[in-house]
Design an enzyme around this catalytic site. Structure first.
Site, PDB file in Angstrom:
ATOM      1  N   CYS A 162       0.806  -1.224   0.000  1.00  0.00           N
ATOM      2  CA  CYS A 162       0.000   0.000   0.000  1.00  0.00           C
ATOM      3  C   CYS A 162       0.840   1.275   0.000  1.00  0.00           C
ATOM      4  O   CYS A 162       0.290   2.379   0.011  1.00  0.00           O
ATOM      5  CB  CYS A 162      -0.957  -0.010   1.190  1.00  0.00           C
ATOM      6  SG  CYS A 162      -2.042  -1.447   1.177  1.00  0.00           S
ATOM      7  N   HIS A 302      -2.270   8.090   6.237  1.00  0.00           N
ATOM      8  CA  HIS A 302      -2.562   6.801   5.608  1.00  0.00           C
ATOM      9  C   HIS A 302      -3.965   6.365   6.013  1.00  0.00           C
ATOM     10  O   HIS A 302      -4.724   5.876   5.185  1.00  0.00           O
ATOM     11  CB  HIS A 302      -1.510   5.778   6.028  1.00  0.00           C
ATOM     12  CG  HIS A 302      -1.587   4.480   5.319  1.00  0.00           C
ATOM     13  ND1 HIS A 302      -1.517   4.360   3.947  1.00  0.00           N
ATOM     14  CD2 HIS A 302      -1.743   3.211   5.785  1.00  0.00           C
ATOM     15  CE1 HIS A 302      -1.609   3.086   3.597  1.00  0.00           C
ATOM     16  NE2 HIS A 302      -1.759   2.366   4.697  1.00  0.00           N
ATOM     17  N   GLU A 313      -0.529   5.240  13.799  1.00  0.00           N
ATOM     18  CA  GLU A 313      -0.264   6.461  13.042  1.00  0.00           C
ATOM     19  C   GLU A 313      -0.640   7.709  13.838  1.00  0.00           C
ATOM     20  O   GLU A 313       0.108   8.700  13.846  1.00  0.00           O
ATOM     21  CB  GLU A 313      -1.011   6.447  11.719  1.00  0.00           C
ATOM     22  CG  GLU A 313      -0.672   7.637  10.829  1.00  0.00           C
ATOM     23  CD  GLU A 313      -1.317   7.589   9.467  1.00  0.00           C
ATOM     24  OE1 GLU A 313      -0.880   8.353   8.575  1.00  0.00           O
ATOM     25  OE2 GLU A 313      -2.265   6.813   9.273  1.00  0.00           O
ATOM     26  N   LYS A 331      -9.269   7.967   2.630  1.00  0.00           N
ATOM     27  CA  LYS A 331      -9.868   6.635   2.533  1.00  0.00           C
ATOM     28  C   LYS A 331     -11.271   6.589   3.124  1.00  0.00           C
ATOM     29  O   LYS A 331     -12.030   5.653   2.842  1.00  0.00           O
ATOM     30  CB  LYS A 331      -8.963   5.609   3.196  1.00  0.00           C
ATOM     31  CG  LYS A 331      -7.641   5.382   2.472  1.00  0.00           C
ATOM     32  CD  LYS A 331      -6.799   4.330   3.153  1.00  0.00           C
ATOM     33  CE  LYS A 331      -5.464   4.128   2.440  1.00  0.00           C
ATOM     34  NZ  LYS A 331      -4.542   5.264   2.620  1.00  0.00           N
ATOM     35  N   HIS A 336      -9.901   2.003   0.443  1.00  0.00           N
ATOM     36  CA  HIS A 336      -8.461   1.766   0.404  1.00  0.00           C
ATOM     37  C   HIS A 336      -8.076   1.235  -0.972  1.00  0.00           C
ATOM     38  O   HIS A 336      -8.353   0.092  -1.312  1.00  0.00           O
ATOM     39  CB  HIS A 336      -8.074   0.764   1.490  1.00  0.00           C
ATOM     40  CG  HIS A 336      -6.602   0.684   1.748  1.00  0.00           C
ATOM     41  ND1 HIS A 336      -5.661   1.227   0.893  1.00  0.00           N
ATOM     42  CD2 HIS A 336      -5.891   0.132   2.768  1.00  0.00           C
ATOM     43  CE1 HIS A 336      -4.455   0.997   1.376  1.00  0.00           C
ATOM     44  NE2 HIS A 336      -4.567   0.341   2.515  1.00  0.00           N
ATOM     45  N   PHE A 395       1.796  -3.462   3.939  1.00  0.00           N
ATOM     46  CA  PHE A 395       2.141  -4.798   4.407  1.00  0.00           C
ATOM     47  C   PHE A 395       3.609  -5.089   4.070  1.00  0.00           C
ATOM     48  O   PHE A 395       4.113  -4.676   3.018  1.00  0.00           O
ATOM     49  CB  PHE A 395       1.260  -5.842   3.725  1.00  0.00           C
ATOM     50  CG  PHE A 395      -0.104  -6.015   4.345  1.00  0.00           C
ATOM     51  CD1 PHE A 395      -0.531  -5.247   5.404  1.00  0.00           C
ATOM     52  CD2 PHE A 395      -0.964  -6.984   3.852  1.00  0.00           C
ATOM     53  CE1 PHE A 395      -1.787  -5.421   5.976  1.00  0.00           C
ATOM     54  CE2 PHE A 395      -2.231  -7.180   4.413  1.00  0.00           C
ATOM     55  CZ  PHE A 395      -2.632  -6.399   5.475  1.00  0.00           C
TER      56      PHE A 395
END
Length: 408
Positions: A162, A302, A313, A331, A336, A395
């Site tokens: 991502c 994010h 975060e 998002k 996402h 990831f």
């Protein structure tokens, strides 16, 4: 410290709309785009955020080469065309030897894999398409963009989950700095909403299960967030050395002034407790830009709407940027977009700087009580933004932060 580069063009295809302006208006409205997805009917999670273009409409816009492309490549080609046009450049007249293409993806053409695997199982080898491999390999979106734009410079396809879009933009900056190109077309694409991939995310526990209110399912930084909504899209930026953009009289939307990339080296999916890798990426981006934390006016987070990511975060932002810059998280509106997310969000950060406007986080009245960050909610906030950062985490422990600033 690497010299800043000019961002002269943007191209977006997202669940918010078929081009950049439509996407910007959608995120400023702050309403989620998630909807029931017929392709996911009968699955535990049957909703997603899709680009509002049917296959036929997409093929018509791409043109005569659409027959050979996967959906993620088509999205990339259209976003790249828009970005190049926005930059005032013409592939028919530019020196293609000096144009680089860096287009990443996270998952690639999963729909092709599933469709052709089903053909093999049900109809035999002779019915598997000869185009399967050219559509499936993860570099093909970058390759199709290069072909479409007659760009003969370096062509790269980073895959950092991502964070792929942000990685692509950082790599493009490096290609410009090293003199390997004069124009870089950089971003990412993703179109992997399939039954298998969606089910796999569900099994991993990352998807929202808010089936009773799908438009409200993506809730970055909310106390009751329960996972992300699977999305798709493409985002492409045109980057040039500042002096080159100035010399040709280009309209500079913003500048990329710093990049930071780190690896958690910890776990395939979970962030390190305390998020030291994300913090190091942010601090590296600021150091690369010659900036201090207090210079940051705005954060494009994010913000996946997952419990672990948002908590880590939010704590990292509060720790490194205690002066509480404004925070948004697209998002909530767009879902996402996985590999495409970092590029889409970098483009939206450029627009926030340009328009002096921070879009609200959809489906959020106030951040969870334990989060000491200034989330913009309800309505867009007017703000003079000199410096902003865009966070992307993936990831595998990939952390990428881009620092962007006004054009002057």
């Amino acid at each position: 410290m690497t010299a800043p580069v000019a961002i002269t063009g943007l191209g977006l295809l997202t669940p918010g709309g078929e081009h950049t302006d439509a996407t910007w208006k959608a995120v400023c409205r702050g309403v989620g785009t998630a909807a029931r997805d017929p392709a996911l009917a009968g699955l535990p999670v049957d909703f997603s955020c899709r680009v509002p273009l049917t296959r036929d409409a997409l093929d018509q816009r791409v043109g005569r080469t659409a027959w050979r492309m996967s959906r993620n490549a088509k999205l990339a080609v259209l976003a790249a065309r828009e970005a190049v046009h926005d930059a005032g450049l013409d592939p028919a007249t530019w020196n293609g030897d000096r144009v680089a293409v860096v287009v990443g993806c996270g998952l690639g053409a999963d729909a092709v894999r599933e469709e052709q695997g089903k053909r093999l199982d049900e109809r035999g080898p002779d019915m598997v398409s000869a185009l399967t491999i050219p559509q499936l390999v993860p570099n093909m979106a970058a390759a199709e963009v290069s072909i479409d734009l007659h760009a003969h410079g370096p062509s790269l396809a980073p895959a950092t989950a991502c964070a792929s879009g942000a990685t692509a933009i950082a790599l493009a900056r490096d290609l410009l700095a090293s003199g390997q190109c004069d124009v870089a077309v950089a971003g990412a694409t993703e179109a992997a909403i399939t039954p298998l991939t969606t089910t796999a995310f569900w099994r991993a526990g990352t998807l929202s299960r808010r089936a009773d209110a799908v438009t409200a399912a993506s809730r970055p930084f909310a106390a009751d967030r329960d996972g992300f909504v699977f999305g798709e899209g493409a985002g492409v930026l045109v980057l040039e050395r500042t002096e080159d953009a100035t010399a040709r009289g280009a309209h500079v939307r913003a500048r990329l002034v710093g990049c930071g990339s780190t690896s958690d080296a910890h776990h395939p999916t979970a962030p390190v407790p305390g998020t030291p890798g994300a913090e190091a990426a942010l601090r590296t981006a600021l150091t690369d830009a010659g900036l201090a934390p207090h210079d940051v006016d705005h954060v494009n987070a994010h913000g996946t709407s997952t419990p672990l990511n948002d908590a880590g975060e939010a704590a990292m932002i509060a720790r490194v940027l205690p002066h509480r810059p404004s925070v948004t998280a697209p998002k909530g509106v767009l879902g996402h977009g996985c590999g495409a997310a970092g590029a889409v969000e970098a483009a939206l950060t450029v627009l926030a700087i340009q328009h002096r406007t921070v879009p609200p986080i959809a489906n959020l009245q106030a951040p969870a009580p334990e989060f000491d960050i200034d989330c913009v909610t309800g309505q867009p906030r007017q703000q003079d933004i000199r410096v902003a950062v865009s966070n992307s985490f993936g990831f595998g422990g990939h952390n990428v932060v881009l620092a962007l600033a006004t054009s002057s």
